[in-house]
Design a protein around this motif. Structure first.
Motif, PDB file in Angstrom:
ATOM      1  N   VAL A  59       0.842  -1.200   0.000  1.00 52.01           N
ATOM      2  CA  VAL A  59       0.000   0.000   0.000  1.00 52.01           C
ATOM      3  C   VAL A  59       0.876   1.248   0.000  1.00 52.01           C
ATOM      4  O   VAL A  59       0.670   2.187  -0.789  1.00 52.01           O
ATOM      5  CB  VAL A  59      -0.952   0.008   1.210  1.00 52.01           C
ATOM      6  N   GLU A  60       1.863   1.270   0.870  1.00 48.48           N
ATOM      7  CA  GLU A  60       2.732   2.441   0.979  1.00 48.48           C
ATOM      8  C   GLU A  60       3.546   2.656  -0.290  1.00 48.48           C
ATOM      9  O   GLU A  60       3.727   3.799  -0.727  1.00 48.48           O
ATOM     10  CB  GLU A  60       3.651   2.270   2.185  1.00 48.48           C
ATOM     11  N   ALA A  61       4.018   1.568  -0.900  1.00 50.83           N
ATOM     12  CA  ALA A  61       4.821   1.694  -2.120  1.00 50.83           C
ATOM     13  C   ALA A  61       3.987   2.272  -3.260  1.00 50.83           C
ATOM     14  O   ALA A  61       4.446   3.141  -4.014  1.00 50.83           O
ATOM     15  CB  ALA A  61       5.385   0.333  -2.519  1.00 50.83           C
ATOM     16  N   VAL A  62       2.745   1.795  -3.391  1.00 53.12           N
ATOM     17  CA  VAL A  62       1.869   2.278  -4.451  1.00 53.12           C
ATOM     18  C   VAL A  62       1.511   3.745  -4.232  1.00 53.12           C
ATOM     19  O   VAL A  62       1.556   4.558  -5.160  1.00 53.12           O
ATOM     20  CB  VAL A  62       0.592   1.407  -4.521  1.00 53.12           C
ATOM     21  N   GLU A  63       1.151   4.102  -3.015  1.00 53.82           N
ATOM     22  CA  GLU A  63       0.735   5.476  -2.747  1.00 53.82           C
ATOM     23  C   GLU A  63       1.914   6.445  -2.829  1.00 53.82           C
ATOM     24  O   GLU A  63       1.756   7.574  -3.296  1.00 53.82           O
ATOM     25  CB  GLU A  63       0.045   5.544  -1.382  1.00 53.82           C
ATOM     26  N   LYS A  64       3.095   6.018  -2.430  1.00 54.36           N
ATOM     27  CA  LYS A  64       4.280   6.864  -2.553  1.00 54.36           C
ATOM     28  C   LYS A  64       4.624   7.113  -4.017  1.00 54.36           C
ATOM     29  O   LYS A  64       5.000   8.223  -4.410  1.00 54.36           O
ATOM     30  CB  LYS A  64       5.465   6.212  -1.845  1.00 54.36           C
ATOM     31  N   ALA A  65       4.471   6.068  -4.862  1.00 50.36           N
ATOM     32  CA  ALA A  65       4.800   6.186  -6.282  1.00 50.36           C
ATOM     33  C   ALA A  65       3.743   6.963  -7.057  1.00 50.36           C
ATOM     34  O   ALA A  65       3.980   7.377  -8.194  1.00 50.36           O
ATOM     35  CB  ALA A  65       4.977   4.803  -6.888  1.00 50.36           C
ATOM     36  N   ASP A  66       2.541   7.130  -6.456  1.00 46.73           N
ATOM     37  CA  ASP A  66       1.453   7.853  -7.107  1.00 46.73           C
ATOM     38  C   ASP A  66       1.115   7.243  -8.468  1.00 46.73           C
ATOM     39  O   ASP A  66       0.973   7.944  -9.467  1.00 46.73           O
ATOM     40  CB  ASP A  66       1.805   9.333  -7.267  1.00 46.73           C
ATOM     41  N   ILE A  67       0.992   5.913  -8.473  1.00 47.72           N
ATOM     42  CA  ILE A  67       0.628   5.207  -9.705  1.00 47.72           C
ATOM     43  C   ILE A  67      -0.817   4.739  -9.607  1.00 47.72           C
ATOM     44  O   ILE A  67      -1.407   4.721  -8.533  1.00 47.72           O
ATOM     45  CB  ILE A  67       1.551   3.995  -9.944  1.00 47.72           C
ATOM     46  N   ILE A  68      -1.371   4.370 -10.749  1.00 47.42           N
ATOM     47  CA  ILE A  68      -2.693   3.748 -10.775  1.00 47.42           C
ATOM     48  C   ILE A  68      -2.529   2.292 -10.387  1.00 47.42           C
ATOM     49  O   ILE A  68      -1.679   1.576 -10.928  1.00 47.42           O
ATOM     50  CB  ILE A  68      -3.334   3.844 -12.174  1.00 47.42           C
ATOM     51  N   CYS A  69      -3.342   1.837  -9.439  1.00 45.79           N
ATOM     52  CA  CYS A  69      -3.262   0.438  -9.009  1.00 45.79           C
ATOM     53  C   CYS A  69      -4.665  -0.082  -8.734  1.00 45.79           C
ATOM     54  O   CYS A  69      -5.429   0.521  -7.977  1.00 45.79           O
ATOM     55  CB  CYS A  69      -2.402   0.299  -7.759  1.00 45.79           C
ATOM     56  N   ALA A  70      -4.986  -1.200  -9.360  1.00 41.93           N
ATOM     57  CA  ALA A  70      -6.251  -1.886  -9.107  1.00 41.93           C
ATOM     58  C   ALA A  70      -5.938  -3.297  -8.630  1.00 41.93           C
ATOM     59  O   ALA A  70      -4.974  -3.916  -9.074  1.00 41.93           O
ATOM     60  CB  ALA A  70      -7.107  -1.941 -10.367  1.00 41.93           C
ATOM     61  N   VAL A  71      -6.758  -3.803  -7.720  1.00 36.54           N
ATOM     62  CA  VAL A  71      -6.621  -5.166  -7.224  1.00 36.54           C
ATOM     63  C   VAL A  71      -7.812  -5.972  -7.738  1.00 36.54           C
ATOM     64  O   VAL A  71      -8.911  -5.434  -7.900  1.00 36.54           O
ATOM     65  CB  VAL A  71      -6.540  -5.186  -5.684  1.00 36.54           C
ATOM     66  N   GLY A  72      -7.584  -7.270  -7.975  1.00 38.11           N
ATOM     67  CA  GLY A  72      -8.546  -8.078  -8.724  1.00 38.11           C
ATOM     68  C   GLY A  72      -9.832  -8.452  -8.024  1.00 38.11           C
ATOM     69  O   GLY A  72     -10.273  -9.609  -8.112  1.00 38.11           O
ATOM     70  N   VAL A 120     -10.828   3.658 -10.518  1.00 33.90           N
ATOM     71  CA  VAL A 120     -10.489   2.363  -9.917  1.00 33.90           C
ATOM     72  C   VAL A 120     -11.426   2.107  -8.744  1.00 33.90           C
ATOM     73  O   VAL A 120     -11.400   2.834  -7.741  1.00 33.90           O
ATOM     74  CB  VAL A 120      -9.025   2.336  -9.444  1.00 33.90           C
ATOM     75  N   ARG A 121     -12.245   1.074  -8.837  1.00 30.93           N
ATOM     76  CA  ARG A 121     -13.204   0.759  -7.776  1.00 30.93           C
ATOM     77  C   ARG A 121     -12.635  -0.229  -6.758  1.00 30.93           C
ATOM     78  O   ARG A 121     -13.288  -0.518  -5.750  1.00 30.93           O
ATOM     79  CB  ARG A 121     -14.487   0.190  -8.385  1.00 30.93           C
ATOM     80  N   SER A 122     -11.463  -0.764  -7.038  1.00 27.60           N
ATOM     81  CA  SER A 122     -10.841  -1.730  -6.123  1.00 27.60           C
ATOM     82  C   SER A 122      -9.423  -1.276  -5.781  1.00 27.60           C
ATOM     83  O   SER A 122      -8.450  -1.952  -6.116  1.00 27.60           O
ATOM     84  CB  SER A 122     -10.811  -3.112  -6.769  1.00 27.60           C
ATOM     85  N   PRO A 123      -9.283  -0.117  -5.134  1.00 25.50           N
ATOM     86  CA  PRO A 123      -7.949   0.404  -4.812  1.00 25.50           C
ATOM     87  C   PRO A 123      -7.233  -0.474  -3.792  1.00 25.50           C
ATOM     88  O   PRO A 123      -7.862  -1.227  -3.045  1.00 25.50           O
ATOM     89  CB  PRO A 123      -8.245   1.797  -4.243  1.00 25.50           C
ATOM     90  N   ILE A 124      -5.933  -0.354  -3.754  1.00 27.72           N
ATOM     91  CA  ILE A 124      -5.125  -1.257  -2.940  1.00 27.72           C
ATOM     92  C   ILE A 124      -5.414  -1.117  -1.448  1.00 27.72           C
ATOM     93  O   ILE A 124      -5.373  -2.105  -0.707  1.00 27.72           O
ATOM     94  CB  ILE A 124      -3.621  -1.059  -3.249  1.00 27.72           C
ATOM     95  N   ARG A 125      -5.730   0.071  -0.977  1.00 30.61           N
ATOM     96  CA  ARG A 125      -6.016   0.236   0.452  1.00 30.61           C
ATOM     97  C   ARG A 125      -7.285  -0.514   0.839  1.00 30.61           C
ATOM     98  O   ARG A 125      -7.365  -1.113   1.924  1.00 30.61           O
ATOM     99  CB  ARG A 125      -6.132   1.721   0.806  1.00 30.61           C
ATOM    100  N   GLU A 126      -8.296  -0.503  -0.034  1.00 33.44           N
ATOM    101  CA  GLU A 126      -9.510  -1.285   0.215  1.00 33.44           C
ATOM    102  C   GLU A 126      -9.205  -2.779   0.173  1.00 33.44           C
ATOM    103  O   GLU A 126      -9.732  -3.561   0.965  1.00 33.44           O
ATOM    104  CB  GLU A 126     -10.583  -0.931  -0.811  1.00 33.44           C
ATOM    105  N   ALA A 127      -8.357  -3.189  -0.758  1.00 34.97           N
ATOM    106  CA  ALA A 127      -7.980  -4.601  -0.863  1.00 34.97           C
ATOM    107  C   ALA A 127      -7.252  -5.060   0.394  1.00 34.97           C
ATOM    108  O   ALA A 127      -7.438  -6.196   0.850  1.00 34.97           O
ATOM    109  CB  ALA A 127      -7.114  -4.815  -2.097  1.00 34.97           C
ATOM    110  N   TYR A 128      -6.411  -4.196   0.951  1.00 38.56           N
ATOM    111  CA  TYR A 128      -5.714  -4.517   2.200  1.00 38.56           C
ATOM    112  C   TYR A 128      -6.734  -4.797   3.311  1.00 38.56           C
ATOM    113  O   TYR A 128      -6.577  -5.745   4.094  1.00 38.56           O
ATOM    114  CB  TYR A 128      -4.792  -3.377   2.591  1.00 38.56           C
TER     115      TYR A 128
END
Length: 272
Positions: free
Chosen positions: A45-58, A232-240
């Motif tokens: 979560v921290e790596a994705v948010e720090k990089a400010d990239i688009i990330c979706a979880v399945g 993105v409706r399935s962001p990584i923080r929600e997936a966590y």
């Protein structure tokens, strides 16, 4: 020069690939579960948010068009019960057959419905669980073939979710067999979700929708092209958070007692 990376290899190797891609500014699609370790999940979560990239979880069911009809019907009404089920067979993908590799049916499969339960009923306060290996004990089978969990949501709602791996491979092909579903109960109405249809039951009429589309890949790629994370409706923080609840269910089954989710996260990771 990659723009996007899909990480769909076995769950134990998600972390290194995802962290490397994030450090290079590459947009990420991560198969669920994120990981089987909450500390590594937080790091992702921290790596994705720090990089400010688009990330979706399945968690692809969040994108189904029929789900929007349930949102419209339920609105903000309090939910008394969320009931989900997933009837399956020995997982066809070898890497998910072992509970040690996949985390078991709750973490690998039923987590989809737990995720939808969170979407409608809010965060989970505590969980209880019972697992068994009662029908495939005499096979070369390293998993649970029956799982039942109870969730208490902070909103006051309760959830009842069950899963089995005791059935036959062709069940998904049977037209009269719904292998998974989620039912939500609010005052004077019930909503039933299945992958390709939704039904709303009210006292005076029943409404059904089917085949309304909704594709996680399409929306993810569109979000990357537009650099718009709101798509993105399935962001990584929600997936966590859904991962934490699913892993807490495993812990509750192991302990034989209920587990408070926030305390479990502190114990395993430190509160996110």
């Amino acid at each position: 020069n990659l723009d996007v990376l899909y990480v769909c290899n076995p769950v134990q190797s998600h972390g290194d690939a995802a962290k490397l891609a994030a450090s290079e500014g590459i947009h990420l699609f991560l198969e669920k579960p994120l990981t089987l370790d909450l500390r590594e999940g937080r790091e992702l979560v921290e790596a994705v948010e720090k990089a400010d990239i688009i990330c979706a979880v399945g968690y692809q069911y969040r994108y189904q068009g029929v789900l929007e009809k349930i949102h419209e019907a339920i609105g903000t009404a309090p939910i008394s019960l969320a009931h989900g089920y997933w009837y399956w067979t020995v997982p066809p993908v070898a890497a998910t057959r072992s509970k040690e590799v996949s985390g078991g049916p709750i973490v690998d499969q039923l987590t989809h419905l737990i995720d939808l339960g969170r979407l409608f009923a809010g965060e989970v306060e505590r969980v209880s669980a019972e697992y068994t290996l009662n029908t495939r004990w005499d096979e070369d089978f390293d998993n649970w073939d029956g799982s039942s969990v109870i969730l208490r949501f902070e909103s006051g709602a309760i959830g009842s979710f069950s899963s089995t791996l005791s059935l036959y491979p062709s069940l998904i092909e049977k037209p009269n067999m719904s292998y998974m579903g989620l039912e939500l109960f609010a005052k004077n109405k019930m909503a039933r979700f299945r992958p390709d249809n939704a039904t709303i039951f009210r006292s005076d009429h029943i409404t059904e929708w089917s085949n309304l589309g909704g594709d996680i890949d399409h929306e993810f790629i569109r979000a990357c092209r537009l650099r718009d994370p709101t798509l993105v409706r399935s962001p990584i923080r929600e997936a966590y958070k859904s991962l934490a609840v699913s892993l807490a269910c495993n812990e509750a089954a192991l302990r034989g007692e209920s587990v408070k989710v926030r305390e479990f996260i502190r114990e395993m990771d430190g509160l996110l």
